[in-house]
Motif scaffolding. Structure first.
Motif, mmCIF file in Angstrom:
data_model
loop_
_atom_site.group_PDB
_atom_site.id
_atom_site.type_symbol
_atom_site.label_atom_id
_atom_site.label_comp_id
_atom_site.label_asym_id
_atom_site.label_seq_id
_atom_site.Cartn_x
_atom_site.Cartn_y
_atom_site.Cartn_z
ATOM 1 N N VAL A 1 2.313 13.700 -9.067
ATOM 2 C CA VAL A 1 2.077 12.328 -9.520
ATOM 3 C C VAL A 1 1.010 11.662 -8.659
ATOM 4 C CG1 VAL A 1 3.092 10.053 -9.941
ATOM 5 C CG2 VAL A 1 4.426 12.123 -10.404
ATOM 6 N N ASN A 2 1.277 11.571 -7.350
ATOM 7 C CA ASN A 2 0.305 10.885 -6.492
ATOM 8 C C ASN A 2 -0.108 11.701 -5.268
ATOM 9 O OD1 ASN A 2 2.704 10.645 -5.093
ATOM 10 N ND2 ASN A 2 2.575 8.435 -4.796
ATOM 11 N N ASP A 3 0.222 12.995 -5.259
ATOM 12 C CA ASP A 3 -0.232 13.812 -4.131
ATOM 13 C C ASP A 3 -1.753 13.949 -4.106
ATOM 14 O OD1 ASP A 3 0.153 15.219 -6.470
ATOM 15 O OD2 ASP A 3 0.902 17.036 -5.510
ATOM 16 N N GLU A 4 -2.392 13.840 -5.269
ATOM 17 C CA GLU A 4 -3.851 13.905 -5.325
ATOM 18 C C GLU A 4 -4.500 12.663 -4.712
ATOM 19 O OE1 GLU A 4 -5.516 14.802 -9.120
ATOM 20 O OE2 GLU A 4 -4.072 16.399 -9.556
ATOM 21 N N ASP A 5 -3.733 11.607 -4.514
ATOM 22 C CA ASP A 5 -4.264 10.372 -3.945
ATOM 23 C C ASP A 5 -4.388 10.418 -2.429
ATOM 24 O OD1 ASP A 5 -4.423 7.999 -6.052
ATOM 25 O OD2 ASP A 5 -2.657 9.183 -6.575
ATOM 26 N N LEU A 6 -3.862 11.465 -1.805
ATOM 27 C CA LEU A 6 -3.791 11.481 -0.349
ATOM 28 C C LEU A 6 -5.149 11.270 0.329
ATOM 29 C CD1 LEU A 6 -1.859 11.687 2.019
ATOM 30 C CD2 LEU A 6 -2.214 14.162 2.023
ATOM 31 N N PRO A 7 -6.214 11.946 -0.065
ATOM 32 C CA PRO A 7 -7.499 11.697 0.605
ATOM 33 C C PRO A 7 -7.947 10.238 0.506
ATOM 34 C CG PRO A 7 -7.602 13.738 -0.649
ATOM 35 C CD PRO A 7 -6.322 13.070 -1.033
ATOM 36 N N ALA A 8 -7.770 9.618 -0.662
ATOM 37 C CA ALA A 8 -8.173 8.219 -0.829
ATOM 38 C C ALA A 8 -7.292 7.296 0.002
ATOM 39 C CB ALA A 8 -8.110 7.831 -2.306
ATOM 40 N N PHE A 9 -5.989 7.587 0.061
ATOM 41 C CA PHE A 9 -5.090 6.781 0.895
ATOM 42 C C PHE A 9 -5.490 6.872 2.368
ATOM 43 C CE2 PHE A 9 -1.484 6.648 -2.344
ATOM 44 C CZ PHE A 9 -1.443 5.265 -2.393
ATOM 45 N N ILE A 10 -5.789 8.086 2.833
ATOM 46 C CA ILE A 10 -6.160 8.265 4.235
ATOM 47 C C ILE A 10 -7.466 7.536 4.534
ATOM 48 C CG2 ILE A 10 -6.806 9.943 6.003
ATOM 49 C CD1 ILE A 10 -3.806 9.811 5.274
ATOM 50 N N GLU A 11 -8.397 7.572 3.628
ATOM 51 C CA GLU A 11 -9.666 6.858 3.827
ATOM 52 C C GLU A 11 -9.426 5.356 3.906
ATOM 53 O OE1 GLU A 11 -13.615 6.247 4.566
ATOM 54 O OE2 GLU A 11 -12.483 8.135 4.566
ATOM 55 N N LEU A 12 -8.516 4.843 3.085
ATOM 56 C CA LEU A 12 -8.167 3.416 3.126
ATOM 57 C C LEU A 12 -7.578 3.055 4.488
ATOM 58 C CD1 LEU A 12 -7.863 0.721 1.504
ATOM 59 C CD2 LEU A 12 -5.547 1.485 0.935
ATOM 60 N N ALA A 13 -6.681 3.905 4.997
ATOM 61 C CA ALA A 13 -6.047 3.632 6.291
ATOM 62 C C ALA A 13 -7.022 3.815 7.450
ATOM 63 C CB ALA A 13 -4.839 4.539 6.471
ATOM 64 N N LYS A 14 -8.000 4.676 7.284
ATOM 65 C CA LYS A 14 -9.003 4.856 8.333
ATOM 66 C C LYS A 14 -9.857 3.601 8.495
ATOM 67 C CE LYS A 14 -10.048 9.842 8.388
ATOM 68 N NZ LYS A 14 -11.112 10.845 8.069
ATOM 69 N N THR A 15 -10.159 2.965 7.387
ATOM 70 C CA THR A 15 -11.149 1.882 7.373
ATOM 71 C C THR A 15 -10.557 0.489 7.320
ATOM 72 O OG1 THR A 15 -11.331 2.147 4.959
ATOM 73 C CG2 THR A 15 -12.907 3.351 6.324
ATOM 74 N N HIS A 16 -9.220 0.379 7.300
ATOM 75 C CA HIS A 16 -8.567 -0.929 7.233
ATOM 76 C C HIS A 16 -7.387 -0.972 8.208
ATOM 77 C CE1 HIS A 16 -10.723 -0.697 3.414
ATOM 78 N NE2 HIS A 16 -10.665 -2.011 3.355
ATOM 79 N N PRO A 17 -7.109 -2.134 8.804
ATOM 80 C CA PRO A 17 -6.005 -2.259 9.768
ATOM 81 C C PRO A 17 -4.660 -2.404 9.071
ATOM 82 C CG PRO A 17 -7.102 -4.366 9.532
ATOM 83 C CD PRO A 17 -7.879 -3.394 8.677
ATOM 84 N N ILE A 18 -4.245 -1.349 8.390
ATOM 85 C CA ILE A 18 -3.007 -1.375 7.623
ATOM 86 C C ILE A 18 -2.061 -0.288 8.124
ATOM 87 C CG2 ILE A 18 -4.176 -2.226 5.547
ATOM 88 C CD1 ILE A 18 -3.977 0.650 4.447
ATOM 89 N N GLU A 19 -0.818 -0.374 7.682
ATOM 90 C CA GLU A 19 0.150 0.694 7.916
ATOM 91 C C GLU A 19 0.488 1.295 6.565
ATOM 92 O OE1 GLU A 19 4.784 1.058 9.301
ATOM 93 O OE2 GLU A 19 3.470 -0.210 10.543
ATOM 94 N N LEU A 20 0.093 2.545 6.372
ATOM 95 C CA LEU A 20 0.309 3.246 5.110
ATOM 96 C C LEU A 20 1.573 4.086 5.232
ATOM 97 C CD1 LEU A 20 -0.596 4.278 2.315
ATOM 98 C CD2 LEU A 20 -2.056 5.931 3.512
ATOM 99 N N ARG A 21 2.588 3.772 4.412
ATOM 100 C CA ARG A 21 3.891 4.411 4.558
ATOM 101 C C ARG A 21 4.241 5.215 3.304
ATOM 102 N NH1 ARG A 21 8.035 0.388 7.156
ATOM 103 N NH2 ARG A 21 8.565 0.031 4.994
ATOM 104 N N PHE A 22 4.547 6.490 3.520
ATOM 105 C CA PHE A 22 4.982 7.360 2.433
ATOM 106 C C PHE A 22 6.500 7.490 2.490
ATOM 107 C CE2 PHE A 22 0.612 8.682 3.265
ATOM 108 C CZ PHE A 22 0.080 8.654 1.986
ATOM 109 N N ILE A 23 7.151 7.265 1.335
ATOM 110 C CA ILE A 23 8.605 7.278 1.246
ATOM 111 C C ILE A 23 9.022 8.399 0.305
ATOM 112 C CG2 ILE A 23 10.664 5.926 0.686
ATOM 113 C CD1 ILE A 23 8.843 3.403 0.948
ATOM 114 N N GLU A 24 9.887 9.269 0.752
ATOM 115 C CA GLU A 24 10.337 10.359 -0.108
ATOM 116 C C GLU A 24 11.034 9.813 -1.355
ATOM 117 O OE1 GLU A 24 11.040 13.876 3.226
ATOM 118 O OE2 GLU A 24 12.753 12.703 2.518
#
Length: 331
Positions: free
Chosen positions: A167-190
């Motif tokens: 479903v959203n495992d393909e989004d991982l590179p884009a999520f990581i790029e967002l967290a690299k470039t913004h002062p956010i906390e990106l949380r993955f929940i099982e």
């Protein structure tokens, strides 16, 4: 502050999650059916009743309050309600969980003015087409814009993504790029079996797998947390990045020994564990001769019967652990 609230496993409880409504403008596939049956307005707990409950809770040692839904901003007068909480109890660490689709820039800066320092935004994908597929609404651009407004306002942003294979495992590179470039906390929940949410074991993307996948995209450094600051997420700083990564593993590596929370549903039911359907109504207590004492007694009794949620998860078979949908419990 009163003495610490301890449950039957000697865990300190200092965190209260309150669902102000079961209604939501989105129809996330893992949260509610396409045509949900919402609770009648007459059965939703009133703001004034919640003030009474919060007053008792803080006197018992609760210092963190999270307001959730459904979608909390879908309820009329919600911002005024949040503002009143901070007026009455300035010390309370007030948090809100939202899908961020019903807010504009002016409201976001107002939230900062009333004392909101952290916002949790539910966002499972960074692809517009997948967002519409998952939620039933074409609102991704609005959410993405509001993330920037929250950051601009100086409110710490935590993004909650339910991790689902295929479903959203393909989004991982884009999520990581967002967290690299913004002062956010990106949380993955099982992905958890809550209510009738089409949960399937093959969709579980475990935190161990996610961590391995992330290590191929960036370098992480574990953040040591004290018992006072520890939450359910294992935190990592992105090396040479602005943001953090959080992994929440209720299925593969439980954190029940650190559980510090109680939940109040939008109908005024006190719930000690997400994975248990055992609830106690606070509504009669609110109208007792001494409501504060009656509510206090329910809190104390509920804590003495609080289970270890992972044992309930271990006992699950094909059915969901609890029968209520997440939006009715409070996400």
């Amino acid at each position: 502050m009163a003495a610490q609230l301890l449950d039957n496993f000697n865990r300190v409880t200092n965190y209260l999650r309150i669902s102000v409504t079961d209604r939501c403008n989105l129809r996330c596939k893992y949260c509610m059916p396409t045509i949900p049956e919402f609770i009648s307005h007459t059965n939703i707990i009133r703001y004034e009743e919640l003030f009474t409950i919060i007053d008792v809770a803080q006197s018992l040692g609760i210092h963190k309050v999270r307001l959730t839904g459904g979608e909390p901003f879908a309820r009329k007068g919600f911002i005024d309600f949040a503002q009143e909480i901070k007026k009455r109890w300035e010390f309370i660490d007030l948090r809100i969980t939202t899908n961020a689709t019903l807010l504009d820039k002016e409201q976001i800066f107002l939230l900062k003015d009333i004392g909101l320092n952290t916002i949790n935004i539910s966002l499972d994908t960074l692809r517009e087409d997948v967002f519409q597929f998952l939620t039933g609404e074409d609102s991704f651009k609005k959410v993405r814009e509001n993330i920037d407004f929250f950051i601009e306002a100086g409110i710490h942003v935590k993004i909650n993504a339910v991790a689902m294979k295929g479903v959203n495992d393909e989004d991982l590179p884009a999520f990581i790029e967002l967290a690299k470039t913004h002062p956010i906390e990106l949380r993955f929940i099982e992905f958890m079996p809550i209510g009738d949410n089409n949960w399937q074991p093959e969709k579980i993307w475990t935190c161990k797998e996610i961590l391995s996948n992330i290590s191929e995209l960036c370098e992480l450094e574990a953040i040591e947390q004290t018992s006072a600051t520890a939450g359910p997420a294992k935190l990592y700083q992105i090396v040479d990045g602005m943001g953090k990564i959080g992994l929440i593993s209720p299925l593969s590596a439980h954190f029940c020994d650190l559980c510090n929370r109680l939940r109040i549903t939008s109908t005024g039911m006190l719930r000690s564990c997400l994975f248990s359907d055992t609830e106690t109504s606070l509504m009669d207590a609110l109208h007792a001769e001494d409501p504060n004492e009656a509510i206090k007694n329910i809190f104390l009794e509920t804590l003495q019967n609080k289970p270890l949620g992972y044992k309930l998860l271990q006992d699950k078979k094909k059915n969901a652990v609890c029968q209520k949908r997440m939006s009715a419990i409070g996400g």
